[in-house]
Motif scaffolding. Sequence first.
Motif, short mmCIF file in Angstrom:
data_model
loop_
_atom_site.label_atom_id
_atom_site.label_comp_id
_atom_site.label_asym_id
_atom_site.label_seq_id
_atom_site.Cartn_x
_atom_site.Cartn_y
_atom_site.Cartn_z
N PRO A 179 -6.84 1.75 1.48
CA PRO A 179 -5.48 1.79 2.00
C PRO A 179 -4.56 2.44 0.97
CG PRO A 179 -6.47 -0.38 2.32
CD PRO A 179 -7.40 0.39 1.45
N ARG A 180 -3.51 3.05 1.43
CA ARG A 180 -2.68 3.85 0.53
C ARG A 180 -2.09 3.03 -0.60
NH1 ARG A 180 0.66 2.81 4.90
NH2 ARG A 180 2.77 2.11 4.39
N ARG A 181 -1.85 3.69 -1.70
CA ARG A 181 -1.26 3.03 -2.86
C ARG A 181 0.24 2.89 -2.65
NH1 ARG A 181 -5.20 6.41 -4.80
NH2 ARG A 181 -6.84 5.36 -5.98
N GLY A 182 0.87 2.14 -3.57
CA GLY A 182 2.32 1.97 -3.52
C GLY A 182 2.78 0.90 -2.56
N ALA A 183 1.90 -0.07 -2.23
CA ALA A 183 2.28 -1.10 -1.26
C ALA A 183 3.42 -1.97 -1.78
CB ALA A 183 1.06 -1.97 -0.93
N LEU A 184 3.42 -2.28 -3.08
CA LEU A 184 4.50 -3.11 -3.63
C LEU A 184 5.84 -2.39 -3.56
CD1 LEU A 184 2.93 -4.84 -6.77
CD2 LEU A 184 3.69 -5.91 -4.64
N ALA A 185 5.81 -1.07 -3.70
CA ALA A 185 7.05 -0.30 -3.67
C ALA A 185 7.71 -0.35 -2.30
CB ALA A 185 6.79 1.14 -4.07
N HIS A 231 -6.87 -6.91 0.68
CA HIS A 231 -8.13 -7.11 1.40
C HIS A 231 -9.18 -6.09 0.93
CE1 HIS A 231 -10.31 -8.99 4.65
NE2 HIS A 231 -10.63 -7.82 5.19
N PHE A 232 -8.70 -4.87 0.66
CA PHE A 232 -9.60 -3.85 0.16
C PHE A 232 -10.14 -4.22 -1.22
CE2 PHE A 232 -10.05 -0.03 -2.50
CZ PHE A 232 -11.05 0.64 -1.82
N TYR A 233 -9.24 -4.68 -2.10
CA TYR A 233 -9.67 -5.13 -3.43
C TYR A 233 -10.76 -6.20 -3.31
CZ TYR A 233 -5.88 -2.91 -6.12
OH TYR A 233 -5.05 -2.03 -6.73
N GLY A 234 -10.47 -7.21 -2.50
CA GLY A 234 -11.41 -8.31 -2.36
C GLY A 234 -12.75 -7.87 -1.83
N GLY A 235 -12.72 -6.99 -0.82
CA GLY A 235 -13.97 -6.52 -0.26
C GLY A 235 -14.80 -5.73 -1.25
N MET A 236 -14.14 -4.82 -1.97
CA MET A 236 -14.86 -3.97 -2.91
C MET A 236 -15.38 -4.77 -4.11
SD MET A 236 -15.07 -0.94 -1.71
CE MET A 236 -15.55 -0.01 -3.17
N LEU A 237 -14.57 -5.68 -4.62
CA LEU A 237 -14.95 -6.41 -5.83
C LEU A 237 -15.84 -7.60 -5.53
CD1 LEU A 237 -14.67 -7.05 -8.87
CD2 LEU A 237 -12.62 -8.36 -8.29
N LEU A 291 -8.09 -12.14 -13.88
CA LEU A 291 -8.65 -11.07 -14.70
C LEU A 291 -9.20 -9.93 -13.84
CD1 LEU A 291 -10.50 -13.17 -17.44
CD2 LEU A 291 -8.40 -11.83 -17.72
N SER A 292 -9.88 -10.29 -12.76
CA SER A 292 -10.49 -9.26 -11.92
C SER A 292 -9.44 -8.43 -11.20
CB SER A 292 -11.46 -9.90 -10.92
OG SER A 292 -10.78 -10.85 -10.09
N ILE A 293 -8.38 -9.06 -10.70
CA ILE A 293 -7.37 -8.28 -9.99
C ILE A 293 -6.59 -7.41 -10.97
CG2 ILE A 293 -5.46 -9.95 -10.05
CD1 ILE A 293 -4.88 -9.15 -7.15
N ALA A 294 -6.38 -7.91 -12.21
CA ALA A 294 -5.70 -7.09 -13.22
C ALA A 294 -6.56 -5.87 -13.57
CB ALA A 294 -5.43 -7.93 -14.47
N ALA A 295 -7.86 -6.08 -13.71
CA ALA A 295 -8.75 -4.97 -14.02
C ALA A 295 -8.79 -3.96 -12.88
CB ALA A 295 -10.16 -5.49 -14.31
N PHE A 296 -8.77 -4.46 -11.65
CA PHE A 296 -8.81 -3.55 -10.51
C PHE A 296 -7.51 -2.75 -10.39
CE2 PHE A 296 -12.34 -3.89 -7.38
CZ PHE A 296 -12.17 -2.64 -6.82
N VAL A 297 -6.38 -3.39 -10.65
CA VAL A 297 -5.11 -2.67 -10.59
C VAL A 297 -5.07 -1.58 -11.65
CG1 VAL A 297 -2.63 -2.90 -11.00
CG2 VAL A 297 -3.82 -4.58 -9.58
#
Length: 501
Positions: free
Chosen positions: A439-445, A51-57, A471-477
């Motif tokens: 939000p904190r990183r490492g959510a997939l972990a 949700h943070f990715y989507g909002g920022m991008l 492409l956008s989510i890959a660039a953001f990651v």
Amino acid sequence: MKRDTHVSQTIDPPPIGTPDPATAQSREQRDLRGVDPSVWQRLRPFLMRLHFYGGMLAGPFLLIAAVTGLLYTFTPQLDPIVFKHELKVDQVGDRPLPMSEQIARAMAAHPEGQVTSIRPPSARDETTQVVMAAPDVPTDYSRTVFVDPYSGDVRGALTTFGQWLPIRAWFDEFHRNLHLGEYGRNYSELAASWLWVVALGGLALWIGYRARTRKLRRLAVPDRDKSGRTRTMTWHGSVGLLVVVGLLGLSVTGLTWSRYAGESISELRASLSWTTPSVNTVLSGETPTDSGASHHDSGSGSAEAEALSPTQTLIGVDRVLSTAENAGLQGPMWLYPPSAAGEGWQVTENKRRAPTRYDAITVDPSNGQITDRINFSDWPLIAKMTNWTIDAHMGILFGIVNQITLALLMIGLITVIIRGYILWWRRRPTRRRGLPRAPRRGALAELKPIEALILIVVIAGIGWYVPLFGLSIAAFVLFDVTVGLWQRRETVEPEQSVIAE
């Protein structure tokens, strides 16, 4: 000084997605009743991050799309007022001139154009619209000549985009590509690609929040008795809930005519036979095998078909119009002349307001016989629904009610986006840097391996068919990982100095 630092750290709200101390597990277990709380506890940080990715991008692009879409909803009533002289006749006569004579008047006034379609009047006080391809009009646009059907007077000519007159066409392109051509279409596709992700993720998070605070009955109602960030967040969530269904519809329909994802959707529809059927214009009734076309395909049916002159293509138009009227076709109706020998005229209803009408026929201009017909009632259900949803997206299907609904959706989306950025701003670090906290990183972990694998595969699959999302989510990651490594190195020395003290 140490006590002050400690107090400020305890008073400041924790970053979004950070577990609460001690009571975190018991509170998370109440998030979604009926669902294994451990699943939601593991999934929630990932949804927060997404949700943070989507909002920022996508937030800025969504905001632009919402504002331009809101402006577009006001245009349908402007064109009939501004261009009343072209659209309406001064005096209704007893009998209209033959269509062939009206077309001849239009061609005499604008010999530079070649007729591509004709729209007969749908009402007695309307003009005939003769649409032409002309070398001096922009790509994808046409020159439409307006003819008084009773006197034959040419009342004007306008540059049009499909059925849209200049004002609506301008705002339509503004919403679609910001008048930046093909390059500009990337903005609207990026917005549509992320809209459904942000909307569904936000919906899940909002339901989880209301469940945790035991206020599920207030999903659509903000907490007006609160203040500050909590009040803003409840407005953000409740308004988002009210508009989420409409936003999902706009996202899906927006992707259908996007540049890259639209191709994937078209291929999917074709493979499932969900495409809009069209009449076969080949008069023989049999498509030559070397053309590769099938029944109900429009086209010449032969790559070597003899081209017709502009005058030849219009032969028999009066007979064709009479046949269409006798066959029960009603206005708004469009006539498309053949482009090669061996083809007939295509006549299509185009009533886009409910109840819709899209019956179509092919007419042999030499004898007025109908060689093919497709009724809208025979369309596949998915093809009908595609047309209806697209027309609803464009504010056509239900007229003024449709326009008001779209305007409210756009206003709701604008407020949700603005409040989202306000929430992030209020969570910004109070020292050193002014970037919003993520939000904190490492959510997939935090997910089980199989859960993480499924999410990665799903996102990769969506990214394949919706390229700008992928492409956008890959660039953001990639950016996020880089920033995380940099921040970790930056915090090593301060932590060591605190321990030393």
